[in-house]
Design a protein around this motif. Structure first.
Motif, mmCIF file in Angstrom:
data_model
loop_
_atom_site.group_PDB
_atom_site.id
_atom_site.type_symbol
_atom_site.label_atom_id
_atom_site.label_comp_id
_atom_site.label_asym_id
_atom_site.label_seq_id
_atom_site.Cartn_x
_atom_site.Cartn_y
_atom_site.Cartn_z
ATOM 1 N N LYS A 196 6.107 -4.729 -14.934
ATOM 2 C CA LYS A 196 7.070 -4.086 -14.028
ATOM 3 C C LYS A 196 6.440 -2.770 -13.585
ATOM 4 O O LYS A 196 5.909 -2.012 -14.401
ATOM 5 C CB LYS A 196 8.406 -3.869 -14.731
ATOM 6 C CG LYS A 196 8.318 -3.120 -16.049
ATOM 7 C CD LYS A 196 9.646 -3.097 -16.764
ATOM 8 C CE LYS A 196 9.600 -2.232 -18.029
ATOM 9 N NZ LYS A 196 8.631 -2.722 -19.024
ATOM 10 N N ASN A 197 6.486 -2.503 -12.292
ATOM 11 C CA ASN A 197 5.780 -1.361 -11.720
ATOM 12 C C ASN A 197 6.650 -0.659 -10.687
ATOM 13 O O ASN A 197 7.671 -1.187 -10.241
ATOM 14 C CB ASN A 197 4.492 -1.821 -11.031
ATOM 15 C CG ASN A 197 3.679 -2.774 -11.872
ATOM 16 O OD1 ASN A 197 2.962 -2.357 -12.767
ATOM 17 N ND2 ASN A 197 3.791 -4.065 -11.594
ATOM 18 N N ILE A 198 6.175 0.508 -10.267
ATOM 19 C CA ILE A 198 6.806 1.189 -9.140
ATOM 20 C C ILE A 198 5.722 1.897 -8.339
ATOM 21 O O ILE A 198 4.802 2.508 -8.915
ATOM 22 C CB ILE A 198 7.904 2.165 -9.606
ATOM 23 C CG1 ILE A 198 8.640 2.731 -8.397
ATOM 24 C CG2 ILE A 198 7.342 3.272 -10.494
ATOM 25 C CD1 ILE A 198 9.951 3.414 -8.732
ATOM 26 N N ASP A 199 5.789 1.772 -7.010
ATOM 27 C CA ASP A 199 4.854 2.418 -6.083
ATOM 28 C C ASP A 199 5.554 3.579 -5.377
ATOM 29 O O ASP A 199 6.750 3.512 -5.091
ATOM 30 C CB ASP A 199 4.413 1.466 -4.952
ATOM 31 C CG ASP A 199 3.620 0.280 -5.434
ATOM 32 O OD1 ASP A 199 3.499 0.067 -6.655
ATOM 33 O OD2 ASP A 199 3.134 -0.466 -4.553
ATOM 34 N N PHE A 200 4.762 4.590 -5.029
ATOM 35 C CA PHE A 200 5.200 5.643 -4.129
ATOM 36 C C PHE A 200 4.122 5.775 -3.057
ATOM 37 O O PHE A 200 2.946 5.962 -3.392
ATOM 38 C CB PHE A 200 5.355 6.967 -4.876
ATOM 39 C CG PHE A 200 6.380 6.922 -5.983
ATOM 40 C CD1 PHE A 200 7.729 7.118 -5.710
ATOM 41 C CD2 PHE A 200 5.991 6.650 -7.281
ATOM 42 C CE1 PHE A 200 8.671 7.071 -6.716
ATOM 43 C CE2 PHE A 200 6.925 6.588 -8.312
ATOM 44 C CZ PHE A 200 8.288 6.797 -8.027
ATOM 45 N N GLY A 201 4.514 5.641 -1.801
ATOM 46 C CA GLY A 201 3.495 5.630 -0.764
ATOM 47 C C GLY A 201 3.894 6.311 0.522
ATOM 48 O O GLY A 201 5.070 6.677 0.722
ATOM 49 N N PHE A 202 2.906 6.474 1.392
ATOM 50 C CA PHE A 202 3.109 7.022 2.732
ATOM 51 C C PHE A 202 2.450 6.081 3.735
ATOM 52 O O PHE A 202 1.377 5.540 3.494
ATOM 53 C CB PHE A 202 2.492 8.415 2.853
ATOM 54 C CG PHE A 202 3.188 9.469 2.033
ATOM 55 C CD1 PHE A 202 4.278 10.156 2.555
ATOM 56 C CD2 PHE A 202 2.757 9.754 0.747
ATOM 57 C CE1 PHE A 202 4.922 11.122 1.794
ATOM 58 C CE2 PHE A 202 3.402 10.718 -0.026
ATOM 59 C CZ PHE A 202 4.488 11.404 0.515
ATOM 60 N N LEU A 203 3.106 5.924 4.864
ATOM 61 C CA LEU A 203 2.573 5.128 5.972
ATOM 62 C C LEU A 203 2.609 5.964 7.243
ATOM 63 O O LEU A 203 3.504 6.811 7.419
ATOM 64 C CB LEU A 203 3.396 3.860 6.171
ATOM 65 C CG LEU A 203 3.281 2.790 5.088
ATOM 66 C CD1 LEU A 203 4.450 1.814 5.182
ATOM 67 C CD2 LEU A 203 1.956 2.056 5.188
ATOM 68 N N PHE A 204 1.655 5.715 8.135
ATOM 69 C CA PHE A 204 1.566 6.446 9.395
ATOM 70 C C PHE A 204 1.445 5.452 10.539
ATOM 71 O O PHE A 204 0.693 4.473 10.452
ATOM 72 C CB PHE A 204 0.360 7.388 9.376
ATOM 73 C CG PHE A 204 0.372 8.353 8.238
ATOM 74 C CD1 PHE A 204 0.993 9.585 8.354
ATOM 75 C CD2 PHE A 204 -0.231 8.022 7.025
ATOM 76 C CE1 PHE A 204 1.013 10.482 7.292
ATOM 77 C CE2 PHE A 204 -0.215 8.906 5.941
ATOM 78 C CZ PHE A 204 0.409 10.148 6.092
#
Length: 206
Positions: A196-204
Motif C-alpha cells: 500500500k502506497n501514497i504518491d504526492f506529485g505535480f503536473l504541468f
C-alpha cells in the motif's frame, strides 16, 4: 498473482481501443513528477518498505463535460528494503535451504527500475478539482533476489485512486495506491509482494 496481470493487461487493451476510436483528441498533454512511499500489507512472512520517484507523462485521448480519459506513461525508480520474517517460508526441499534462510532473514536493500503504462479515468468535481482511478502495468527489473522474487525481470501492477487540485497551469496530485509485483512465473521465485502506497506529485500543462 497472474490474474492481476491479466486484468490490468485487458484494461490496457481497453485504453488502446478508446484511443483508436476517439473522435476528439483535445491535445491535453501534461508532464510532471511524483514521489511516494509505502509498505507491505500486514503479514507474518516478510517486511517490505519502499520509497520511489517517478516521472509522469499524460495525454488526454477523449473528454466530455465531466469525464476524461488519459493515457499515462510513468518511468519509476523504487528503493526498497526487504526482510524474511518466517524462515520456514524457505522449505527444506529447496537447494541450499539453510544458507538461503540465513541470507534472506537479513535486512536487505533492493532497487527496482520500472516502466509503467496505464489508463486514467478522471471525473471533474469543479473547474479546479477532480478525482480519478488509474490502472497501470509495466515491466521492471529488480537487482536483488529475495525468497519471494527472483532477481531480474518482473511486472509491476498498480491500481490507484487520486485527487487533483489545479492552480493556474499546475496540478497538485495525491494518489493512494495498491501495487502488486511478480514475474508471472517466468522465474522460480514468484510469490511476489503487495504494498500500500501514497504518491504526492505535480503536473504541468504543455
Amino acid at each position: 498473482m497472474r490474474y492481476c496481470n491479466i486484468i490490468v493487461f485487458i484494461y490496457g487493451l481497453y485504453a488502446l481501443s478508446i484511443a483508436c476510436n476517439a473522435q476528439e483528441t483535445p491535445g491535453d498533454i501534461k508532464i510532471g513528477f511524483a514521489v511516494g512511499f509505502g509498505s507491505e500489507f500486514e503479514n507474518r512472512n516478510y517486511t517490505y518498505t519502499n520509497q520511489y520517484v517517478k516521472l509522469q507523462f499524460m495525454k488526454t485521448i477523449i473528454a466530455t463535460n465531466r469525464l476524461s480519459y488519459d493515457l499515462v506513461v510513468q518511468p519509476e525508480y523504487n528503493m526498497g528494503t526487504h526482510q524474511l520474517l518466517n524462515l520456514y517460508f524457505v522449505k527444506p526441499e529447496e537447494e541450499n535451504y539453510i544458507e538461503k534462510r540465513e541470507r534472506y532473514t537479513k535486512l536487505k536493500s533492493c532497487n527496482e527500475y520500472i516502466f509503467n503504462l496505464g489508463l486514467l479515468m478522471r471525473y471533474s468535481l469543479s473547474k479546479k478539482a477532480s478525482m480519478y482511478v488509474l490502472g497501470s502495468v509495466g515491466p521492471m527489473y529488480i537487482d536483488t533476489a529475495t525468497e519471494r522474487l527472483s532477481k531480474g525481470f518482473a511486472f509491476s501492477d498498480v491500481l490507484a485512486l487520486g485527487l487533483t487540485l489545479k492552480i493556474n497551469k499546475m496540478i497538485f496530485d495525491v494518489r493512494p495506491n495498491f501495487r502488486h509485483v511478480s514475474n508471472a512465473g517466468l522465474q522460480v521465485s514468484n510469490s511476489g509482494y503487495n504494498t500500500k502506497n501514497i504518491d504526492f506529485g505535480f503536473l504541468f500543462f504543455l
